[in-house]
Design an enzyme around this catalytic site. Structure first.
Site, short mmCIF file in Angstrom:
data_model
loop_
_atom_site.label_atom_id
_atom_site.label_comp_id
_atom_site.label_asym_id
_atom_site.label_seq_id
_atom_site.Cartn_x
_atom_site.Cartn_y
_atom_site.Cartn_z
N CYS A 48 0.82 -1.21 0.00
CA CYS A 48 0.00 0.00 0.00
C CYS A 48 0.85 1.26 0.00
O CYS A 48 1.85 1.36 0.74
CB CYS A 48 -0.92 0.00 1.22
SG CYS A 48 -2.03 1.44 1.31
N CYS A 57 -2.44 -0.11 9.35
CA CYS A 57 -1.54 -1.26 9.30
C CYS A 57 -0.19 -0.87 9.90
O CYS A 57 0.29 0.24 9.68
CB CYS A 57 -1.31 -1.73 7.86
SG CYS A 57 -2.80 -2.26 6.98
N CYS A 131 -6.59 1.01 -0.38
CA CYS A 131 -6.60 0.32 0.90
C CYS A 131 -6.56 -1.18 0.64
O CYS A 131 -7.37 -1.71 -0.13
CB CYS A 131 -7.84 0.66 1.73
SG CYS A 131 -7.82 -0.07 3.39
N PHE A 260 -21.32 -12.62 27.30
CA PHE A 260 -20.91 -11.48 26.48
C PHE A 260 -21.31 -11.79 25.03
O PHE A 260 -20.50 -11.72 24.10
CB PHE A 260 -19.41 -11.22 26.59
CG PHE A 260 -18.91 -11.08 28.00
CD1 PHE A 260 -18.99 -9.86 28.66
CD2 PHE A 260 -18.37 -12.17 28.67
CE1 PHE A 260 -18.53 -9.74 29.97
CE2 PHE A 260 -17.91 -12.05 29.97
CZ PHE A 260 -17.99 -10.82 30.62
N CYS A 350 -9.72 -11.02 22.40
CA CYS A 350 -9.05 -10.09 21.50
C CYS A 350 -7.84 -9.45 22.18
O CYS A 350 -7.31 -8.45 21.68
CB CYS A 350 -10.01 -9.02 20.99
SG CYS A 350 -10.75 -8.02 22.31
#
Length: 394
Positions: A48, A57, A131, A260, A350
């Site tokens: 990119c 990124c 992108c 959750f 995460c």
């Protein structure tokens, strides 16, 4: 004198065996005495034009093998900090051009409107002209959206884009100019560009300006209403990898809990009867509506699991429990699970650090960490996700 880069640290710098750091270095690169990076076998040319300025990124200079190793190292290091080890599977990497949701920033500046991701550690906006992470459908909306906001936006805004069943959902957090001409421009933009819904939140909640058909997202084969700004796994490939790992972890559990639960990414893919708990009112009502319409055996409860976690006796009612907490982890709920008799726990995370902390609590409670499946759906970022299986014998 020169040193070889042996690994990539959590924030993306390459590190030599003796601790020297170098930005944008890959394992196998050579760092010279005057700190020049000589590319090695795992150093690819970033595709990119906006790299490395764009904050979307940080790791486009890594090939797939070194990026997968980076994700594994993030998890291994977090576990080691808690004195833990576990079998870690090869990461499931989402391809480029697959990110189906993103938050962009917009601001009128220099006689035009800039729309894109922020620069790293900055409020400056990189005006996206290409992108490599967004889906082609999402990126195709950037140019016409820039034109609309150049005419309509007052000040600065955050723009949330999400691909849904009916098209693209657009949520603008900012102030849009009033008037008939602007209203007509919004309608024309939505009709021309396949927008499923456009809502504006100027500080008091989203106001829908366009939604010809009620928007939904299909999860586990069920069309679930999608409240504006709701959470969705970043890529379809990442969602599929996480769901597959959870399904493998719990097997054919007769009655399970999804804690959750959000909109039901996992609850709607689980076998048997499912109890789903979620603190977000809009999300749990959407899950309840979708499950009811599809005739799924899901009991959905609006419940804040930080303030009111399931106690161990409640957990014991289930043959398996799935949890997917926010980045901070689920310390309060994990404490109750550690005292429970639930045979299997599938933990989706995460944040490797908070996961490892919670895993250590479960380990002390008698659970075994059977395996971890890393998932890289935020391609070329330092963000690492995983699904893991814990089991209790006897």
């Amino acid at each position: 004198m020169s040193d070889v880069i042996v690994r990539v640290a959590a924030r993306g710098d390459g590190i030599t065996a003796d601790g020297r750091h170098a930005a944008y270095a890959a394992p196998g690169d050579t760092l010279t005495a005057d700190n020049v990076v000589v590319p090695g076998p795992h150093h690819q040319t970033p595709p990119c034009r906006h790299f490395p300025v764009c904050g979307g990124c940080q790791l486009q200079h890594l090939d797939d093998a070194s990026y997968a190793d980076f994700l594994t190292d993030r998890i291994t290091g977090a576990l080691a900090a808690q004195g833990l080890t576990a079998p870690i599977r090869p990461p499931a990497l989402s391809p480029s051009h697959t990110r189906r949701r993103a938050t962009l920033h917009a601001e009128a500046k220099g006689g035009g409107l800039q729309l894109g991701f922020s620069e790293q550690a900055s409020h400056a906006i990189v005006d996206l002209r290409e992108c490599w992470i967004l889906t082609p459908t999402l990126f195709a909306l950037v140019a016409p959206l820039r034109k609309l906001l150049d005419r309509a936006l007052k000040g600065r805004a955050r723009v949330h884009l999400t691909e849904l069943d009916q098209g693209i959902d657009v949520l603008i957090e900012g102030t849009i100019a009033d008037g008939l001409a602007i209203a007509e421009a919004i309608t024309a933009f939505c009709g021309t560009n396949g927008v499923a819904r456009l809502a504006i939140d100027d500080g008091i909640g989203p106001e829908t300006r366009w939604e010809p058909e009620a928007v939904t997202i299909t999860l586990g084969g069920v069309a679930v209403p999608f409240p504006a700004g709701s959470f969705l796994q970043a890529t379809q490939e990442g969602e599929a990898a996480l769901v597959a790992a959870v399904r493998e972890a719990i097997g054919d559990a007769r009655i399970s809990a999804d804690l959750f639960a959000g909109l039901g990414t996992f609850a709607l893919s689980l076998p048997g009867k499912v109890y789903a708990a979620e603190a977000g009112r809009d999300a749990i009502f959407a899950l309840k509506a979708g499950a009811a319409r599809a005739g799924r055996a899901v009991f959905a409860e609006h419940r804040d699991l930080f303030r009111r976690p399931l106690i161990s006796a409640e957990c014991d009612r289930f043959t398996a429990i799935v949890l997917d907490p926010p980045r901070a982890g689920a310390k309060e709920q994990i404490a109750q699970l550690a005292e429970s008799k639930v045979p299997v726990i599938a933990y989706v995370s995460c944040n490797p650090s908070s996961f490892a902390r919670d895993a250590e609590i479960l380990s002390k409670g008698g659970y075994t960490l059977d395996w971890i499946q890393p998932v890289g759906q935020f391609r070329w970022s330092t963000h690492a996700e995983l699904a893991a299986r814990f089991s209790r014998q006897g």
